[in-house]
Write an enzyme that holds these catalytic residues in place. Structure first.
Site, PDB file in Angstrom:
ATOM      1  N   GLU A 206       0.795  -1.223   0.000  1.00  0.00           N
ATOM      2  CA  GLU A 206       0.000   0.000   0.000  1.00  0.00           C
ATOM      3  C   GLU A 206       0.830   1.278   0.000  1.00  0.00           C
ATOM      4  OE1 GLU A 206      -2.265   1.241   3.492  1.00  0.00           O
ATOM      5  OE2 GLU A 206      -1.855  -0.717   4.374  1.00  0.00           O
ATOM      6  N   SER A 260      -8.084   5.106   8.385  1.00  0.00           N
ATOM      7  CA  SER A 260      -8.597   4.672   9.689  1.00  0.00           C
ATOM      8  C   SER A 260      -7.522   4.934  10.731  1.00  0.00           C
ATOM      9  CB  SER A 260      -8.920   3.187   9.675  1.00  0.00           C
ATOM     10  OG  SER A 260      -9.630   2.857   8.530  1.00  0.00           O
ATOM     11  N   SER A 263      -0.335   6.635   8.733  1.00  0.00           N
ATOM     12  CA  SER A 263       1.042   6.255   8.429  1.00  0.00           C
ATOM     13  C   SER A 263       1.805   7.502   8.036  1.00  0.00           C
ATOM     14  CB  SER A 263       1.101   5.270   7.272  1.00  0.00           C
ATOM     15  OG  SER A 263       0.972   3.955   7.737  1.00  0.00           O
ATOM     16  N   ARG A 275       8.837   4.262   6.084  1.00  0.00           N
ATOM     17  CA  ARG A 275       7.727   4.579   6.973  1.00  0.00           C
ATOM     18  C   ARG A 275       8.346   5.006   8.294  1.00  0.00           C
ATOM     19  NH1 ARG A 275       4.329   2.306  10.962  1.00  0.00           N
ATOM     20  NH2 ARG A 275       2.123   2.754  10.690  1.00  0.00           N
TER      21      ARG A 275
END
Lengths: 438, 779
Positions: A206, A260, A263, A275
């Protein structure tokens, strides 16, 4: 055999048709754009003409056009072209609708493909909860040598079974297409896709998709409202205005994706990113808490309530404790000292409205994201922050708050940027992978 | 007292009246001056300073000059005079109680406050304003408000500097919930994360320099406020209780709820929370109050932990202390914060908590008011007799303790006469741990030693009474001592972590503190006197017989002499039994008790080889017992060192502990030996033999808390040999201590359990000679 979703005698035939017979047709400039400058290669003269000057850079990528077109033909995936991002709350779907279909193609188009195209493009709502964000549609887009419109559709992840049922009913599997999907749901529901709809997923990371999507959309949007914007004068509500931002030289960039959960990525180049961290206090938390506190059931409802509420009745501010600014520590009186802090006291609990609670929830979550983002930016030494994700959809309150918080607490060092297609980049990134799948 | 299993008894106890007699709580109020008060949301912390009169045994030398040169044979005449004197020391008192008692407490203080010099009371905390009028009216003291944050920091610096094992790491599922940290030579810089209704993150760089570098509005108030909105529970403690029973996975959206499993490429496990309260947004169902409370707790703890880590990284700090009402000893929040810090820093930063976290504000406010007394120029020590110690944090495990927390908690700190610092010869002061066995973690050893100390209690009581035969009420006091110490032992059985790590040293020190508490400053004074007298008579004979030996023989005899002397020890039960029944137990007999070589730990050959080389420049000798040990064992050995050209520094206790020789006793003993031995006499005169105080009154030895003067002498003299003698100093403590110079650790194991543990028998000998590697020596 079927190729590209069209009946055709053979592979060579299709190629010949595409390149030679249908060549002039295909090469006809779409909206003034040379077809060769498709995909990430971006627009050419057209962008030069009415787009900002910085778009020049993309031309350098678009040579030698002819060669690329040739290879595109060979690798171009069959229709339909979808990209999917199955998140914790929402499924984001992008669909490329070819608008350059020749009469011959039209005739050859298999029924199921036609039916899907018609279903998606002739509606703006699907069932009770599926929605096509018409205002985000990118018309006259050239993708892999085809001209068409990119549609942006979303529906709750809960409705995925219904979606799969529809896919089954419309014989989606007969198209032998690859469905590129990202987001956690690509993994979680992979078996369901196979068993319920006989569909094979190409699962994609993703974050890879997110970054690809952001870079791609920013590069192809040339007309209409700017993709990237910021708020001018964020600390002066009366002068606070949206302004286009030139994302020509995007690196390094902090990319904050608020779905939700949240990141936070530090992006150093097209394919160098990490990340940095994430937080579980995201859009899901806002909606979850709002549902529990106010009895609302949708994001829109929660936002609408928040817009009418007053968070200072719920939160304990610095001035509530110190009577004004806490000068020793440079804390202004208006700053929140304790989110929901007033709710420790019964009288105050009894005096707040649901709207106040919704507003306080929004402010709490937003400020917290701002605060974590600011710390990451400092730790990573990055000054530009792009916020994306569906939490920001129709959520001007949060965007202005983020712009304000970043500007105020960094003393103007940090800039909060936003993108118009806020929640769809993962899905776009997934779609772009389709080319590599065949 | 709460009934077992009654989980909500804690709240009931709030309504109880004071359970301890007030004079046991507000101790020594008659001599109190300087007050400070910290009034929080639910707890009040009172601080004051008092002067305490202690009975101290003093020894004074008789004038022996008249008899100089005359053969000493006046048998019945003691060596020195022992007198009990009143000494005044300073003590800090800190008392914590529920706000509901505030009026009762103020009344009690008013009635007992004699000192009229006190005019103001320093105040801090949110409630200081609310109760200002009440305090001013009741106590007739002017309330002087101090900034909360600076009080907090001042208090934090003070406890970190003065209380060993103040900070701990919390590990819920470990054998011992608390892992205490050593006192560091330098406590700065550190990060203090104070979680009150909001969160303040403060970077502390020095005593006077600190900065609030950030904070968050998501704190204890958010947990409480949102918790009260989401559930029917309205009290903070009860919300935590509720949370401890919930399952957050019913409310939170986990990574596996989105992915079906882990998000492998990012290393995010399936159980990780992806979105707090994420399930309550999509599911149309009722959520249990427990589950929501738990989810809320996780959300807030994780968020605070994450921000703390981000700030710690930005400012390059790895010591992060957590405090505030959100933490305040609650196991649930300590656990979730610890978890969060571990997760976000991958174990690089540890979440640290403080034993006296609740007192920081009061301590700081007090210090601000006491600046003219300059408390920071002294060293302070926690008085185990007068302090409640850390409560058990598991309400279900120990309901009795939980109920007590609803009443009163005390901390007392005694001003130490000497300023304490590190021994400059420690190889790595920051990793030095004095104690050999941590009884908090070693359950078997804990069992044994607690039993051992309980068994020995009768003897100690008897000895205490015997030491004050002339005082009729001594028996009554001794009985009170017995009760107090027995109660401490019982407490430690349930809460081994009450005063930091439980060790043989802390058990011994607690006993000394309790003895002092009931005015038994030196129960062994007369025994020591008698033994010193007896040993002195043999000194010359021992020296003469040593001189007759060959060099090789003499070296061995000297070592055996120290070891034999060390058998005389009232601190070890096995020996005190023998001594009690057979006072004629002689020096020669003692030698026969000793294990033959090879000893349990035997580096004697290396030591002798070393002696064949060049002499040491200066030896620091930590001595042990009075009598045979110091006079017939240590002095001949020291004499040999002096003859080799080595200077000797004899370090002895500042205050009494068991039959250990004290500095004042050692001065007299040295004088007497000098009078009969020209070698010693010259060395004393030329200051090649000097006596220093260790700064301690313990049978054990903490090399990180030694008299500053000792440290200076050690440095100035270029000390290159450290000798540590005796079970307390070389086995129970310092067995593994690494020094930057040569060291000798020697002891006779006078405890069969311990001997067995080390793989030997009773009266086994430890002779450990260590030379640091060259590289380390260069530091």
């Amino acid at each position: 055999m079927e190729l590209n979703g069209y009946h055709c005698a053979g592979e060579g035939c299709a190629e010949a048709e595409d390149e030679d017979t249908a060549g002039p047709e295909l090469l006809r400039p779409a909206g003034g754009e040379p077809p060769c400058s498709s995909a990430a290669a971006g627009s050419g003269e057209k962008a030069m003409a009415d787009g900002p000057a910085h778009r020049e850079r993309r031309i350098s990528n678009s040579t030698p056009a002819r060669q690329r077109l040739d290879s595109l033909k060979k690798s171009r995936p069959p229709f339909p072209w979808f990209g999917m991002d199955i998140g914790g709350t929402l499924v984001k779907l992008v669909y490329f609708e070819p608008k350059d279909i020749t009469a011959e193609e039209e005739q050859e188009e298999v029924e199921s493909l036609k039916s899907i195209r018609h279903y998606l493009t002739s509606h703006t709502a699907y069932g009770k909860t599926g929605i096509r964000d018409v205002h985000l549609e990118l018309p006259d887009l050239i993708l892999w040598g085809r001209k068409g419109s990119l549609h942006f559709i979303r529906f709750p992840t809960q409705e995925l079974p219904a979606f799969l049922q529809m896919g089954r009913d419309k014989h989606f599997s007969s198209l032998h297409t690859t469905l590129c999907a990202t987001g956690g749901g690509a993994y979680k529901f992979e078996a369901d896709f196979r068993t319920m709809a006989d569909l094979q997923l190409l699962k994609l990371d993703e974050l890879d998709c997110l970054i690809k999507g952001v870079l791609y959309i920013d590069s192809v949007v040339a007309r209409g409202p700017p993709e990237c914007y910021y708020y001018e004068n964020p600390t002066h509500p009366e002068n606070c205005q949206q302004k286009a931002y030139n994302l020509e030289n995007p690196y390094p960039l902090l990319l904050v994706n608020i779905g939700s959960g949240v990141s936070i990525l530090a992006v150093y180049s097209k394919d160098n990113y990490k990340r940095v961290t994430g937080t579980s206090l995201g859009g899901g938390t806002f909606l979850g808490l709002c549902c529990l506190l106010t009895g609302c059931s949708t994001f829109e409802e929660a936002l609408e309530m928040a817009s009418r509420g007053e968070s200072t009745r719920v939160d304990k501010l610095v001035r509530d404790i110190y009577g004004g600014d806490y000068e020793r520590f440079g804390l202004p009186g208006w700053a929140v000292a304790s989110s929901f802090g007033n709710m420790m006291c019964k009288e105050k609990r009894d005096s707040v409205s649901k709207e106040d609670l919704a507003r306080a929830t929004l402010v709490t979550i937003t400020n917290n994201i701002g605060s974590i983002t600011r710390m990451c930016a400092l730790n990573e030494n990055i000054e530009r922050v792009v916020f994306v994700g569906n939490f920001l959809r129709v959520n001007t309150l949060s965007m202005k708050l983020l712009a304000y918080a970043l500007d105020y607490w960094s003393k103007g060092q940090l800039k909060a940027l936003f993108l118009r297609h806020e929640g769809y980049f993962g899905a776009v990134g997934a779609l772009l992978e389709l080319l590599n799948s065949s | 007292m709460a009934t077992p299993g009654g989980t909500n008894r804690a709240s009931h106890s709030l309504d109880k009246s004071i359970t301890l007699p007030p004079d046991e709580i507000f101790r020594n109020l008659e001599n109190a001056k300087r007050f400070a008060i910290d009034i929080g949301g639910s707890l009040t912390k009172l601080a004051y300073y008092s002067t305490v009169q202690h009975k101290v045994a003093k020894v004074r030398s008789f004038d022996h000059t008249a008899k100089a040169g005359v053969q000493q044979e006046a048998d019945g005449e003691p060596l020195y005079e022992i007198s009990v004197q009143e000494e005044i020391t300073a003590r800090l008192h800190f008392i914590k109680f529920e706000n509901t008692y505030i009026e009762t407490c103020l009344d009690f203080i008013k009635d007992h406050l004699v000192n009229t010099e006190t005019k103001v009371i320093k105040a801090t905390g949110g409630g200081a304003y609310k109760f200002k009028d009440l305090i001013e009216k009741k106590l007739k003291l002017k309330v002087d408000k101090e900034d909360e944050m600076s009080c907090l920091i001042k208090g934090c610096n003070f406890v970190l500097k003065n209380i060993p094992h103040e900070a701990f790491v919390y590990a819920k599922h470990a054998d011992s919930e608390f892992r205490f940290q050593n006192t560091r030579p330098d406590i700065f810089p550190y990060l203090l994360v104070n979680i009150g209704s909001g969160v303040s993150i403060v970077k502390v760089e020095s005593e006077d320099k600190f900065e609030r570098i950030g904070g968050s509005s998501i704190g204890g108030g958010t947990f409480w406020g949102l918790g009260a909105l989401l559930t029917k529970t309205k009290r903070f403690d009860e919300l935590l209780q509720l949370a401890s029973k919930g399952q957050h996975t019913n409310v939170d959206m986990l990574v596996k709820d989105i992915y079906g499993g882990a998000y492998g490429s990012l290393g995010l496990t399936g159980d990780l929370i992806a979105s707090s309260f994420g399930k309550s947004a999509t599911a149309d169902k009722e959520f249990s109050q427990e589950d929501m409370a738990k989810s809320l707790l996780h959300m807030i703890s994780n968020d605070i932990g994450q921000l703390a880590c981000l700030y710690a990284r930005l400012h390059n700090l790895n010591r992060v202390y957590f405090g505030g009402f959100f933490i305040r000893g609650h196991p649930v929040t300590m656990h979730t914060i610890t978890y969060s810090i571990n997760f976000f820093t991958k174990g690089e930063v540890q979440a640290l908590f403080l034993r006296h976290e609740g007192y920081l504000g009061a301590i700081g406010a007090f210090l601000k008011g006491a600046e003219e007394d300059n408390p920071n120029q002294y060293s302070w020590g926690e008085n185990y007799a007068g302090s409640s110690g850390l409560m058990s944090v598991s309400p279900d495990l120990n309901p009795m303790q939980r109920a007590r927390s609803g009443t009163f908690d005390m901390l007392e700190m005694d001003r130490l006469e000497r300023q304490l610092v590190n021994l400059p010869l420690l190889q790595d002061p920051s990793s030095y741990i004095p104690d050999t066995v941590d009884l908090t973690e070693d359950a078997l050893a804990r069992e044994y030693w607690l039993y051992c100390f309980e068994e020995a209690l009768d003897g100690v009581v008897k000895r205490a009474v015997a030491s004050q035969k002339d005082q009729p009420e001594a028996a009554e006091r001794a009985e009170k001592f017995r009760q107090k110490y027995r109660h401490k032992l019982q407490t430690l059985r349930h809460q081994p972590f009450a005063y930091g790590s439980l060790t043989v040293r802390s058990l011994l020190d607690t006993r000394e503190h309790c003895l002092n508490e009931f005015n038994f400053p030196d129960p062994y004074s007369k025994i020591k006197q008698r033994e010193n007298d007896m040993a002195l008579k043999y000194y010359q004979k021992v020296v003469r017989s040593l001189e007759e030996l060959s060099w090789e023989q003499r070296q061995f005899a000297l070592v055996r002499g120290i070891l034999a002397g060390n058998v005389f020890d009232w601190g070890a039960k096995a020996v005190s039994d023998v001594l009690e029944s057979d006072p004629e137990f002689g020096f020669e007999q003692a030698k026969q008790q000793l294990q033959e070589r090879p000893w349990l730990v035997d580096a004697y050959n290396q030591w002798v080889e070393r002696l064949k080389g060049p002499p040491h420049k200066c030896a620091l000798f930590f001595v042990d017992n009075s009598g045979m040990d110091i006079i017939l064992g240590v002095f001949p050995f020291v004499r040999e060192l002096l003859l080799r050209g080595t200077e000797v520094v004899l370090a002895s206790n500042s205050g009494p502990a068991l039959n250990d020789v004290t500095n004042s006793e050692l001065q007299i003993v040295t004088e007497r030996i000098a009078a009969m031995d020209p070698v010693i006499q010259t060395a004393v005169k030329e200051e090649r033999l000097i006596l220093v105080q260790s700064g301690s009154s313990s049978p054990c030895l903490d090399l990180s808390r030694l008299d500053k003067v000792l440290a200076t002498v050690v440095r100035e003299r270029g000390t290159d040999l450290v000798i540590i003698e005796g079970m307390g100093r070389a086995i129970h403590t310092n067995y593994y201590a690494m020094l930057s110079c040569e060291s000798l650790k020697l002891a006779v194991i006078k405890n069969s359990w311990l001997a067995e543990r080390l793989g030997g028998k009773i009266f086994s000998v430890v002779f450990k000679y260590e030379v640091p590697s060259k590289a380390q020596g260069l530091h």
